[in-house]
Design an enzyme around this catalytic site. Structure first.
Site, PDB file in Angstrom:
ATOM      1  NE  ARG B 262      -2.593  16.294  18.598  1.00  0.00           N
ATOM      2  CZ  ARG B 262      -3.918  16.231  18.468  1.00  0.00           C
ATOM      3  NH1 ARG B 262      -4.684  17.136  19.005  1.00  0.00           N
ATOM      4  NH2 ARG B 262      -4.482  15.256  17.793  1.00  0.00           N
ATOM      5  CG  HIS B 266      -5.471  16.442  23.215  1.00  0.00           C
ATOM      6  ND1 HIS B 266      -5.099  17.770  23.182  1.00  0.00           N
ATOM      7  CD2 HIS B 266      -6.057  16.250  24.422  1.00  0.00           C
ATOM      8  CE1 HIS B 266      -5.463  18.345  24.323  1.00  0.00           C
ATOM      9  NE2 HIS B 266      -6.031  17.439  25.086  1.00  0.00           N
ATOM     10  CE1 TYR B 275      -7.560  14.785  15.966  1.00  0.00           C
ATOM     11  CE2 TYR B 275      -8.831  13.229  17.266  1.00  0.00           C
ATOM     12  CZ  TYR B 275      -7.745  14.052  17.139  1.00  0.00           C
ATOM     13  OH  TYR B 275      -6.829  14.142  18.144  1.00  0.00           O
TER      14      TYR B 275
HETATM   15  C1  LIG Z   1     -11.924  25.125  30.008  1.00  0.00           C
HETATM   16  C2  LIG Z   1     -11.553  23.818  29.408  1.00  0.00           C
HETATM   17  N1  LIG Z   1     -12.399  23.215  28.548  1.00  0.00           N
HETATM   18  C3  LIG Z   1     -12.104  22.008  28.033  1.00  0.00           C
HETATM   19  C4  LIG Z   1     -10.939  21.400  28.345  1.00  0.00           C
HETATM   20  C5  LIG Z   1     -10.624  20.040  27.764  1.00  0.00           C
HETATM   21  N2  LIG Z   1      -9.513  20.165  26.833  1.00  0.00           N
HETATM   22  C6  LIG Z   1      -8.258  19.893  27.228  1.00  0.00           C
HETATM   23  S1  LIG Z   1      -7.163  20.254  26.066  1.00  0.00           S
HETATM   24  C7  LIG Z   1      -8.340  20.762  24.979  1.00  0.00           C
HETATM   25  C8  LIG Z   1      -7.929  21.265  23.633  1.00  0.00           C
HETATM   26  C9  LIG Z   1      -6.994  22.421  23.718  1.00  0.00           C
HETATM   27  O1  LIG Z   1      -6.554  22.806  22.467  1.00  0.00           O
HETATM   28  P1  LIG Z   1      -5.494  23.959  22.280  1.00  0.00           P
HETATM   29  O2  LIG Z   1      -5.863  25.140  23.103  1.00  0.00           O
HETATM   30  O3  LIG Z   1      -5.344  24.168  20.819  1.00  0.00           O
HETATM   31  O4  LIG Z   1      -4.160  23.394  22.887  1.00  0.00           O
HETATM   32  P2  LIG Z   1      -3.358  22.054  22.527  1.00  0.00           P
HETATM   33  O5  LIG Z   1      -3.888  20.973  23.420  1.00  0.00           O
HETATM   34  O6  LIG Z   1      -3.577  21.752  21.089  1.00  0.00           O
HETATM   35  O7  LIG Z   1      -1.936  22.337  22.870  1.00  0.00           O
HETATM   36  C10 LIG Z   1      -9.598  20.631  25.556  1.00  0.00           C
HETATM   37  C11 LIG Z   1     -10.857  20.931  24.871  1.00  0.00           C
HETATM   38  C12 LIG Z   1     -10.084  22.057  29.252  1.00  0.00           C
HETATM   39  N3  LIG Z   1      -8.923  21.505  29.636  1.00  0.00           N
HETATM   40  N4  LIG Z   1     -10.411  23.246  29.760  1.00  0.00           N
END
Ligand SMILES: Cc1ncc(C[n+]2csc(CCOP(=O)(O)OP(=O)(O)O)c2C)c(N)n1
Lengths: 339, 368
Positions: B262, B266, B275
């Site tokens: 990425r 985010h 970070y």
């Molecule tokens: C159940 C849940 N917990 C927390 C969040 C908050 N949150 C949104 S995106 C994220 C990180 C997700 O990381 P990843 O699965 O690696 O996907 P990426 O965003 O890197 O594509 C978090 C913690 C959420 N959307 N859903």
């Protein structure tokens, strides 16, 4: 005394809790280097280390379930759920395990968990980021459910929640995170100086109508009281603070003085806390009530998309409309208007 | 301690068909899956990636200008999204997370519809059945179970359609994702688990979620897996085609870990300077998914000045329509919040709706 935002007041409460008791551990997603998505835990991992302030793998059920084990072992976990809508994956652990362990073990096992949840709408967020799920938890025996509306309460109540031997679901009104106010960080240093987190508080005194609010809507209720005073009305505003248990005595005392009750919350109306308060106060104050209690709440719909949320959230005008209703004045709902 | 995994470290077995310099690599197994992806066909994948990046950058700008509440950039993940999406058959059904705007573009979602959710004018941007793609799942990992259910449904219906679930490295920690893998194996579901390991779950490095390469997990659930260079559009196309072929043939689930990075925050609310190690980011910038196809196509003489101008013009055109579409999205009507809560009449809600209508009239607002 220092001027702090509500978010910073929570952070300073966590800092004090970590410093005062080395059994306190913080657990949550992104709470370390990032300081949490709202920066409430900013700097805490740097100062207390990754064993006290733990960035957790991404699973809410896992976070709460592991906290249960830590509590079994005598720790006092403070778990951050990133957003209201993400508490549901942890729901089973909270209502089926955390809430019942003390009862189930005949008091042998303590669950001094604090579960921090930024909640409510008004920040233009996407789905799952604006929910008010408090009623699910208030409905569950064994949990204490609280919410704060000022930086001082945020600080004090969070420390009280962490010190409490019962599990506390601590709802933080995220749209008030940036509200500033005086915070006395020494308030808990001498016993008896702080108000108890499960006591409601009269924040505006008045004689004509009682408005009961909590969390994000306390400020809105105060605005309504100020607006109504321009029309010569005297409104009392009660900040509930604790949603379970409810401090019905404070509400009852207020309603006995005013004879009229309006309850407001962002959560959906049906089966919400407003219903519980209306029923309980009707029971206690039937002969003192001049009108049926009125509720001003979110509707029984999912939280809508950002550009429609203003139509969902109770605002000053909708609260004043309900004030008119309990006063028997012209109002939208009953359609009644004076000739 | 935690950051050693899933880094795409030297020695890790990653399927690669186009190296970062744009050199075509041989691969005994996957070669045949992309035999057609040369010349104009490869150029069109390149164009997709350029357009997708352009849309993404444009949306980020729209957010900065206050036109969107939020945007989750996919910068750096174009090959993973375009390569996998272009492997799909029209009837295959996608269950995405919130970051799969590149996949959605390839599925034929109108660019401006990508913005509805983030602008806050509606709950979902498109009709899932119109493009065979569900609307974004924001709760992490929930959609993986939906994909398994859909896939099992396809089998029951006697069709060879497959379902594809997209999710991140962070999601692999969630119970739902692990349950989805168990269920997929239990029912031999025609599903492809497509994990974009972009190294981050907001601020958390992939090493906090996984001590071993994520693809290693699936075999423990009884699901074959493959680890692919997620910045190599050809390799992603090849492994996804193979996984879909298995699913269409009735051979059950496959797990793909596309190792990518990425490059941006985010979401537009995030602050990666807290970070992200800039050296790690710079290293990944050298493996840009678009640059390597570009180098390859130029070397092959396919990306002529004329072709490059055509691609640029196409990106400009889509981006301009995208921007105009954004600001023209209609404001939701006040009472629309009551629409679609239930499919069947609900008198209690109807009452709330008419009360709110009366209230809006009383303050002089037009309700509908
Ligand atoms: C159940 C849940 N917990 C927390 C969040 C908050 N949150 C949104 S995106 C994220 C990180 C997700 O990381 P990843 O699965 O690696 O996907 P990426 O965003 O890197 O594509 C978090 C913690 C959420 N959307 N859903």
């Amino acid at each position: 005394m220092t001027q702090l935002t509500l978010a910073k007041a929570l952070g300073s409460g966590l800092r004090r809790a970590l410093a005062d008791d080395d059994r306190v551990v913080l657990m949550g997603e992104d709470i370390g280097a990032l300081g949490g998505v709202f920066r409430v835990t900013d700097g805490l991992q740097r100062d207390f280390g990754p064993d006290r302030v733990m960035d957790m793998p991404l699973a809410e059920s896992g976070i709460i379930g592991m906290a249960v084990g830590l509590a079994f072992r005598g720790f006092r976990p403070v778990c951050e759920i990133q957003f209201d809508g993400f508490i549901y994956p942890a729901f089973d652990q909270i209502v089926a395990q955390v809430a019942k362990l003390h009862y189930r073990t005949g008091g042998a096992v303590r669950m001094p968990l604090t579960i921090r949840v930024p909640y409510g709408g008004g920040i233009g967020a996407v789905e799952h980021h604006s929910e008010s799920p408090e009623a699910y938890f208030a409905h569950t025996a064994g949990l204490r459910v609280v919410t704060c509306s000022t930086p001082q309460d945020a600080h004090t109540m969070l420390r009280q929640a962490i010190a409490c031997d019962d599990p506390v679901v601590f709802f933080e009104p995220k749209r008030r995170y940036w509200t500033k106010g005086e915070v006395d960080e020494t308030v808990l240093d001498e016993p008896g100086r702080a108000e108890l987190m499960d006591r409601a508080r009269v924040v505006v005194e008045g004689t004509d109508v009682t408005i009961v609010a909590y969390g994000p809507l306390v400020a809105t209720a105060i605005d309504a009281a100020v607006a109504a005073s321009d029309e010569g009305l005297s409104i009392e505003v009660v900040d509930l603070r604790s949603l379970a248990p409810l401090d019905l005595d404070t509400i009852e005392a207020s309603v006995r003085r005013t004879g009229r009750l309006v309850i407001t919350h962002e959560a959906q109306q049906s089966g919400g806390l407003g219903a519980e308060i209306a029923a309980s106060i009707t029971d206690r104050c039937f002969l003192h009530l001049e009108a049926a209690p009125a509720r001003v709440t979110g509707f029984d719909t999912p939280y809508p998309s950002a550009r429609a949320e203003e139509h969902f959230l109770p605002d000053l005008d909708r609260i004043l409309d309900a004030v008119d209703r309990v006063l028997g004045r012209a109002n939208a709902l009953t359609g009644w208007s004076p000739r | 301690m935690l950051d050693s995994t899933a880094e795409g470290l030297p020695g890790d077995e990653l399927v690669q068909l186009l190296d970062p310099a744009g050199t075509r690599m041989e691969h005994p197994l996957y070669e045949s899956y992309v035999a057609d992806a040369t010349g104009e066909r490869l150029l069109s994948l390149y164009e997709d990636m350029v357009v997708v990046r352009r849309l993404d950058v444009e949306a980020t700008a729209l957010q900065r200008q206050g036109e969107l509440g939020l945007w989750p950039p996919l910068l750096g993940q174009e090959a993973a999204q375009v390569g996998s999406a272009r492997a799909l058959r029209e009837d295959d059904f996608v269950f995405p997370s919130y970051r799969e705007n590149g996949v959605a573009y390839c599925r034929g979602v109108e660019p401006r519809d990508l913005l509805r959710v983030w602008r806050g004018t509606s709950q979902s941007g498109w009709d899932p059945y119109s493009v065979n793609m569900a609307t974004p799942a924001i709760v992490i990992g929930a959609q993986t179970l939906h994909a398994v259910g859909y896939a099992v449904g396809c089998r029951r219906d006697g069709v060879d359609t497959a379902a594809v679930a997209y999710f991140g490295d962070g999601a692999t920690t969630q119970g739902d994702v692990n349950e989805a893998m168990v269920f997929a194996a239990s029912f031999a579901a025609p599903v492809v688990f497509f994990c974009q390991n972009n190294h981050w779950a907001i601020s958390e490095p992939v090493g906090l979620q996984a001590q071993r390469p994520i693809a290693e997990r699936a075999p423990g659930f009884g699901i074959p897996s493959v680890r692919v260079d997620g910045n190599d559009v050809l390799a992603v196309l090849a492994v996804t085609r193979r996984a879909l072929e298995r699913a269409h043939r009735g051979d059950g689930p496959t797990f793909i870990e596309a190792v990518t990075y990425r490059m941006g925050p985010h979401t537009t609310s995030d602050d990666p300077s807290r970070y992200v190690d800039p050296r790690q980011r710079a290293e990944w910038a050298g493996r840009d998914p678009i640059a390597r196809v570009e180098a390859h196509l130029r070397a092959e003489g396919v990306l002529t000045e004329q072709a490059a101008a055509r691609v640029a013009a196409r990106a400009d055109e889509v981006a301009a329509a995208f921007r105009a579409g954004c600001t023209s999205l209609p404001q939701p009507a006040p009472l629309s919040i009551f629409d679609h809560v239930y499919a069947e009449p609900n008198s209690a809600l109807d009452r709330q709706r008419s009360q709110q209508a009366a209230y809006l009239r009383s303050i002089g607002e037009v309700a509908e």
